[in-house]
Scaffold this active site. Structure first.
Site, mmCIF file in Angstrom:
data_model
loop_
_atom_site.group_PDB
_atom_site.id
_atom_site.type_symbol
_atom_site.label_atom_id
_atom_site.label_comp_id
_atom_site.label_asym_id
_atom_site.label_seq_id
_atom_site.Cartn_x
_atom_site.Cartn_y
_atom_site.Cartn_z
ATOM 1 N N GLU A 228 8.767 -53.339 34.515
ATOM 2 C CA GLU A 228 9.098 -52.490 33.365
ATOM 3 C C GLU A 228 8.183 -52.815 32.171
ATOM 4 O OE1 GLU A 228 10.910 -50.123 33.959
ATOM 5 O OE2 GLU A 228 12.589 -50.633 35.271
ATOM 6 N N GLN A 258 9.058 -43.558 31.677
ATOM 7 C CA GLN A 258 10.409 -44.105 31.590
ATOM 8 C C GLN A 258 10.565 -45.078 30.422
ATOM 9 O OE1 GLN A 258 12.480 -44.872 35.502
ATOM 10 N NE2 GLN A 258 10.397 -44.735 36.288
ATOM 11 N N ARG A 594 17.997 -40.413 38.196
ATOM 12 C CA ARG A 594 19.030 -41.346 38.681
ATOM 13 C C ARG A 594 19.706 -40.792 39.933
ATOM 14 N NH1 ARG A 594 16.751 -45.000 37.505
ATOM 15 N NH2 ARG A 594 15.212 -43.459 36.892
#
Length: 643
Positions: A228, A258, A594
């Protein structure tokens, strides 16, 4: 190399590039955890000692999944001939846990002991409030949470109090922040405590400014993996920069599409400029999605392609086309919520596990109407946000241990000195803190001595007794057990939670006494909303879109898709507006991706906010998805909605 056979071409490329900088652009659901775990296995099979490998994630859940994946791969690979008790493993942790580890190993440099306290957000807000009062300021006028937010943001930007005092443009508000921050730091220092942001800031500072410390960790961890990467702030970026400076074996994994934490300091430039920072970097793009249907991915691609600050990619899947995106317009938030509840019940009746259904929303206030609808339909649900370690009785039990280990922690002492009640109220506490105990009646002085004796017993036990046994000891000797077992139904529930704390502590018993207690306290301090999902609770999951990052569900509802709510409007300057607009679009992209099987999008024509009814128009995001991918419905009936 059979262990690579389950990887696609791009994943293999990322796994096999082991020397020098590597940027992995990993789209949603593209198997990045699998890729990282196999890369670490590949390094070990090439002869790299596991202890020389570091992997940093952002959440406890991601770190646990990474550890489990790596452990499974290592122990199933017979060529490595690893015994079941093999304990030399890569160091996998969150940024905050890494900070705790480095600070504890260098505690003297920071003027701390290994048992320093960690202020959670609630502790920090109370300390900020105390700082305001100490400076003669009214906490009702100057919101402690807002001031804490400014301080937190500055620390994330690698700015200390001294640097803030130098660079801040003089103004009434910055003067307030400066004076409160100064007092806040005095409180932390006095209590031998750090806050969440200090765990990162102080780690970054010692690595950047202390050559001896930096050299030690550069040599210790020769291979660095950061998950991330798009969510890193400046302080985290500096940690990565320092740890990779010598060996340059850094593997950064992330996805600019993201990046949804700009509001808390994440800098999208860190990932977009990786190839400038490391001109010799190899870049690998993972575009194949293994999670969602083609229709979901087509919708997500349509949404995100409007953003400018991104690296081009296009998610695709070899899965089925799947169902269309369902769209529902409710008259108001009540009708919207009942639609969601009814659909969730239908899915459950059709055999879908309720825990595989998620309801996502942009703002916390939206949960009220949804919870009322789920209650009226008798549908079990779980709202992320109420953390186990934030329950009063849990914090009380742990504060006994922390006060025993860190006598300077007035925060913990104040919390438990009269819990359960032992006749030591506010007046007694003020005199204790002022060093005027001698002015108290003899009976109260005896109770204080008894309390301190209990803390001494806890401190001594932490050297020899397993964590789970210390929790039992605290529950019994503190009087919590007697108070709660003879109390109300609510007290009985609190007692059950304390028993669960004993169960949680069991998993650290294997570490032995002191280390096990340290790890338990660290887990409690650094717990996040997502950790609640580890407790297997039956029910539909309700959460903000931000909280859903990194999770996946069979069916996903995204509620409140109205202009000014999602995308959320709270901007003024044009350049800020563009940044916020792109982040809102990324947030919706995260929400869509998701889902594995189907997405339901809902909005309300009228919504009551702060007691006022607002007429709404549908979110601009809805018009970005091609009509061919959407079916518009009301209950069981398809209907037309014109934008």
């Amino acid at each position: 190399m059979d262990y690579l056979s389950g990887l696609n071409f791009e994943q293999k490329e990322a796994v096999c590039h082991t020397e020098g900088p590597l940027l992995v652009i990993a789209g949603a659901g593209s198997g990045k955890t699998k890729t990282l775990a196999h890369r670490i296995l590949h390094l070990i099979k090439k002869g790299v000692p596991p202890r020389e490998i570091l992997a940093i994630t952002f959440t406890n859940k991601a770190a646990k999944e990474m550890k489990d994946r790596i452990s499974g791969l290592l122990h199933s690979d017979k060529s490595l001939n690893m015994p079941a008790t093999f304990d030399e493993v890569p160091f996998v942790s969150t940024f905050h846990s890494l900070g705790v580890h480095i600070i504890k190993e260098n505690a003297r440099i920071f003027g701390l002991t290994r048992f320093f306290s960690i202020f959670d957000r609630d502790d920090s807000r109370k300390a900020i409030k105390q700082s305001l009062v100490s400076n003669g300021l009214d906490p009702k006028r100057f919101e402690p949470g807002k001031i804490l937010g400014v301080i937190s943001r500055e620390k994330g930007n690698f700015v200390t109090l001294e640097e803030y005092l130098e660079k801040a443009q003089p103004s009434y508000f910055t003067d307030i922040v400066s004076s409160v921050w100064k007092k806040y730091e005095e409180i932390l220092f006095k209590e031998k405590a750090l806050d969440f942001d200090d765990l990162i800031l102080k780690t970054a500072h010692v690595l950047k400014n202390n050559k001896e410390v930096r050299s030690y960790y550069e040599n210790k961890w020769r291979y660095l993996h950061i998950d991330e990467y798009q969510d890193t702030n400046k302080s985290q970026y500096i940690i990565a920069e320092c740890l990779s400076e010598k060996n340059r074996n850094i593997c950064a994994v992330g996805d600019a599409d993201q990046m949804i934490y700009g509001w808390r300091g994440a800098n999208i430039r860190n990932i977009l400029d990786f190839e400038k920072d490391f001109p010799d970097a190899r870049t690998v793009v993972l575009e194949q999605n293994y999670r969602s249907t083609q229709n979901i991915l087509r919708s997500a691609n349509m949404i995100i392609r409007k953003n400018k600050k991104r690296k081009e990619k296009n998610l695709f899947s070899e899965k089925e086309e799947g169902e269309k995106i369902s769209l529902f317009e409710g008259y108001d938030e009540v009708e919207e919520a009942h639609f969601v509840a009814e659909k969730a019940r239908e899915l459950a009746q059709a055999g879908v596990n309720r825990s595989d259904i998620a309801v996502l929303f942009r703002a916390n206030f939206q949960s009220r109407a949804l919870e009322e609808a789920f209650l009226s339909h008798s549908i079990p649900y779980q709202v992320l946000g109420t953390r186990f370690f934030e329950r009063k009785e849990i914090k009380d039990a742990l504060s006994y241990i922390k006060a025993g280990l860190n006598p300077d922690s007035m925060n913990d002492l104040k919390r438990v000195i009269n819990v359960p009640p032992r006749g030591l109220g506010k007046v007694a506490l003020v005199k204790i803190l002022a060093g005027r105990e001698s002015e108290l009646p003899a009976a109260q002085r005896a109770k204080i001595a008894e309390f301190r004796n209990l803390l001494a017993k806890i401190r001594a036990a932490s050297e020899t007794v397993k964590p789970s046994e210390i929790i039992k000891m605290v529950i019994k000797l503190s009087g919590l057990e007697n108070t709660l077992k003879n109390g109300t139904e609510e007290d009985a529930e609190r007692m059950e939670n304390l028993k669960e704390l004993v169960t949680v502590a069991l998993k650290y018993d294997y570490l032995g006494a002191r280390e096990g207690v340290e790890k338990l306290l660290e887990e409690a301090a650094l717990a996040s909303d997502q950790d609640e999902l580890e407790v297997k609770k039956e029910g539909v999951k309700l959460m903000t879109v931000h909280a859903s990052k990194g999770l996946e569900f069979e069916y996903v509802f995204v509620c409140g898709l109205e202009e000014d709510l999602f995308p959320h409007r709270n901007m003024s300057e044009d350049n800020i507006a563009e940044e916020k607009s792109e982040e809102e679009r990324r947030l919706f992209y995260v929400a869509l991706t998701r889902a594995k099987k189907k997405v339901y999008l809902t909005f309300a024509g009228i919504r009551t906010i702060f007691g006022t009814k607002h007429m709404n128009i549908p979110s601009e995001f809805l018009s970005d998805i091609d009509d061919s991918l959407i079916e518009k419905e009301e209950g069981d009936h398809i209907k037309e909605i014109r934008f």
